[in-house]
Design an enzyme around this catalytic site. Structure first.
Site, PDB file in Angstrom:
ATOM      1  N   SER A  90     -36.665 -13.726  30.203  1.00  0.00           N
ATOM      2  CA  SER A  90     -35.538 -14.656  30.354  1.00  0.00           C
ATOM      3  C   SER A  90     -34.179 -13.974  30.296  1.00  0.00           C
ATOM      4  CB  SER A  90     -35.622 -15.729  29.277  1.00  0.00           C
ATOM      5  OG  SER A  90     -35.777 -15.116  28.027  1.00  0.00           O
ATOM      6  N   THR A 192     -32.598 -17.272  26.627  1.00  0.00           N
ATOM      7  CA  THR A 192     -31.232 -16.743  26.716  1.00  0.00           C
ATOM      8  C   THR A 192     -30.779 -16.174  25.364  1.00  0.00           C
ATOM      9  OG1 THR A 192     -30.607 -18.329  28.388  1.00  0.00           O
ATOM     10  CG2 THR A 192     -28.836 -17.519  26.987  1.00  0.00           C
ATOM     11  N   THR A 210     -28.452 -13.908  30.280  1.00  0.00           N
ATOM     12  CA  THR A 210     -29.665 -14.625  30.679  1.00  0.00           C
ATOM     13  C   THR A 210     -30.034 -14.349  32.132  1.00  0.00           C
ATOM     14  OG1 THR A 210     -30.664 -16.831  30.722  1.00  0.00           O
ATOM     15  CG2 THR A 210     -28.418 -16.704  31.494  1.00  0.00           C
ATOM     16  N   ARG A 220     -28.054 -21.048  42.035  1.00  0.00           N
ATOM     17  CA  ARG A 220     -27.795 -21.824  40.814  1.00  0.00           C
ATOM     18  C   ARG A 220     -27.173 -20.943  39.716  1.00  0.00           C
ATOM     19  NH1 ARG A 220     -29.377 -21.751  35.140  1.00  0.00           N
ATOM     20  NH2 ARG A 220     -29.383 -23.871  34.406  1.00  0.00           N
ATOM     21  N   VAL A 221     -26.143 -21.467  39.082  1.00  0.00           N
ATOM     22  CA  VAL A 221     -25.530 -20.795  37.933  1.00  0.00           C
ATOM     23  C   VAL A 221     -25.613 -21.756  36.763  1.00  0.00           C
ATOM     24  CG1 VAL A 221     -23.355 -19.919  36.972  1.00  0.00           C
ATOM     25  CG2 VAL A 221     -23.976 -19.383  39.344  1.00  0.00           C
ATOM     26  N   GLY A 222     -25.987 -21.244  35.608  1.00  0.00           N
ATOM     27  CA  GLY A 222     -26.123 -22.103  34.428  1.00  0.00           C
ATOM     28  C   GLY A 222     -24.901 -22.061  33.532  1.00  0.00           C
ATOM     29  N   ASP A 223     -25.105 -22.484  32.313  1.00  0.00           N
ATOM     30  CA  ASP A 223     -24.012 -22.560  31.333  1.00  0.00           C
ATOM     31  C   ASP A 223     -23.638 -21.205  30.749  1.00  0.00           C
ATOM     32  OD1 ASP A 223     -26.658 -22.561  30.160  1.00  0.00           O
ATOM     33  OD2 ASP A 223     -25.640 -22.761  28.226  1.00  0.00           O
ATOM     34  N   THR A 243     -28.373 -22.149  24.172  1.00  0.00           N
ATOM     35  CA  THR A 243     -29.559 -21.810  24.944  1.00  0.00           C
ATOM     36  C   THR A 243     -30.214 -23.109  25.384  1.00  0.00           C
ATOM     37  OG1 THR A 243     -31.683 -20.639  24.903  1.00  0.00           O
ATOM     38  CG2 THR A 243     -30.996 -21.670  22.858  1.00  0.00           C
ATOM     39  N   GLY A 244     -31.003 -23.032  26.431  1.00  0.00           N
ATOM     40  CA  GLY A 244     -31.687 -24.239  26.893  1.00  0.00           C
ATOM     41  C   GLY A 244     -31.204 -24.680  28.263  1.00  0.00           C
ATOM     42  N   GLY A 246     -29.136 -25.455  30.892  1.00  0.00           N
ATOM     43  CA  GLY A 246     -27.711 -25.210  31.064  1.00  0.00           C
ATOM     44  C   GLY A 246     -26.934 -26.376  31.642  1.00  0.00           C
TER      45      GLY A 246
HETATM   46  C1  SD4 Z   1     -29.417 -21.552  31.757  1.00  0.00           C
HETATM   47  N1  SD4 Z   1     -29.078 -21.769  29.403  1.00  0.00           N
HETATM   48  O1  SD4 Z   1     -29.286 -20.809  32.721  1.00  0.00           O
HETATM   49  C2  SD4 Z   1     -29.585 -20.910  30.416  1.00  0.00           C
HETATM   50  C3  SD4 Z   1     -30.991 -20.450  30.303  1.00  0.00           C
HETATM   51  C4  SD4 Z   1     -31.736 -20.849  29.138  1.00  0.00           C
HETATM   52  O2  SD4 Z   1     -33.645 -22.009  28.588  1.00  0.00           O
HETATM   53  O3  SD4 Z   1     -31.290 -20.801  28.031  1.00  0.00           O
HETATM   54  N2  SD4 Z   1     -32.919 -21.313  29.421  1.00  0.00           N
HETATM   55  O4  SD4 Z   1     -29.461 -22.767  31.857  1.00  0.00           O
END
Ligand code: SD4
Length: 332
Positions: A90, A192, A210, A220-223, A243-244, A246
């Site tokens: 990850s 992450t 991450t 795609r771009v996350g948080d 984490t989680g 995004g």
């Molecule tokens: C995201 N928060 O890209 C990050 C990845 C992550 O569980 O933490 N995944 O959304």
């Protein structure tokens, strides 16, 4: 009693310096150690806290802090450990790819001045956290994306690396058989890496790195690389990182929210719980995804909270490097 003894010793020591006697020199040493005894222990820092069970990363950050280096150096070096760990699927090399089979990395870093640098959708570079730091320190911008970020990294001397390991390629090929996109909760108990550190001067910095959600849409771009969402630091107040899923962190600007709640007087724990509460309120379907937050305030007090069971944090403080399970909202 101790204080009186210290004062006596201190005056003896002053005299010791004047006469240069080794007996008195040893008194000085004794006095210094007694001062340390009198000063409040557990001032809370230096310290490091990170999302998930990443003892090697926090140990590296702690080692950097013990050398007297800055919290910024500590979070960069700490994050780099996981980025280079090909087993972790990850973060960095070995990260699970997007649905087209490309490993794309997001990372950001913030320093005690509130400066910020980030890379999004970066490919072929093992250490996005260090590229993010270069963006922050060596450019007039704060975010570089995709090919531009890669070109910048190469111009700064970073090597091109194939980030798709055999194991991740195999997992992707397996996924392609159904091609069903579904966020995976607590992927292999490690995800992450968001890291917050306070150095010996009491200054705070943070980093977040991450490969994003496995099998995400291309582009795609996350948080994680977005200021205020995946990470926020205000050296007057504290820091937070996420984490989680995004998308949910982005919609609630979670890390900024936590720091602002701490500014208003909430403890790091209360602030993390309220930020998770905001997500729950917006999402009756919260059962299908995970978000976890960690936070630290200026005193080195910490908080961590998630929607579901299974979120762990690692904290290196008071000489102890510990994995701690987070408390969580969904008690079933
Ligand atoms: C995201 N928060 O890209 C990050 C990845 C992550 O569980 O933490 N995944 O959304």
């Amino acid at each position: 009693m101790k204080r009186r003894k210290f004062i006596q010793n201190a005056s003896l020591s002053t005299f010791g310096i004047a006469v240069g006697s080794s007996v008195f020199a040893s008194e000085i040493k004794k006095s210094i150690s007694e001062v340390n005894e009198i000063l409040p222990k557990n001032a809370g820092y230096p310290m490091v806290i990170a999302t998930w069970n990443v003892n090697d990363s926090t140990a590296e950050a702690w080692r950097v802090l013990q050398e007297g280096k800055s919290a910024l150096d500590a979070v960069e070096k700490g994050c780099m450990i996981e980025e280079a760990n090909a087993e972790g699927q990850s973060v960095g090399i070995g990260g699970l790819p997007d649905r087209d089979g490309n490993v794309t990395l997001d990372a950001c870093i913030m320093n005690k001045e509130g400066d910020y640098g980030a890379v999004v959708y970066l490919q072929n570079i093992m250490h996005p956290i260090s590229v993010a730091r270069k963006v922050m320190e060596d450019t007039t911008h704060v975010i570089l994306a995709g090919k531009g970020a890669e070109q910048f990294a190469i111009s700064e001397g970073f090597e091109k690396t194939n980030l798709l390991t055999e194991a991740s390629k195999k997992a992707w090929e397996e996924w392609k058989k159904t091609s069903k996109y579904k966020p995976i909760i607590n992927i292999e108990n490690h995800d992450t890496i968001g890291m917050l550190a306070i150095d010996k001067n009491g200054d705070i910095s943070g980093g977040c790195t991450t490969s994003g959600l496995a099998y995400k849409m291309a582009g795609r771009v996350g948080d994680s690389p977005i200021i205020g969402s995946g990470l926020f630091i205000d050296n007057q107040v504290g820091g937070a990182t996420a984490t989680g899923l995004g998308e949910e962190v982005l919609k609630t600007v979670g890390s900024f929210l936590i720091v602002e709640l701490m500014r208003q007087g909430k403890t790091p724990q209360e602030a993390c719980e309220e930020a998770i509460g905001r997500i729950i309120k917006k999402n009756p379907d919260f059962k299908d995804f995970q978000v976890g937050y960690i936070a630290v305030n200026k005193k080195g007090e910490t908080g961590y909270y998630s929607i579901h069971d299974g979120f762990w944090i690692t904290k290196y403080q008071n000489e102890k490097n510990e994995n701690i399970p987070s408390s969580f909202y969904d008690k079933k």
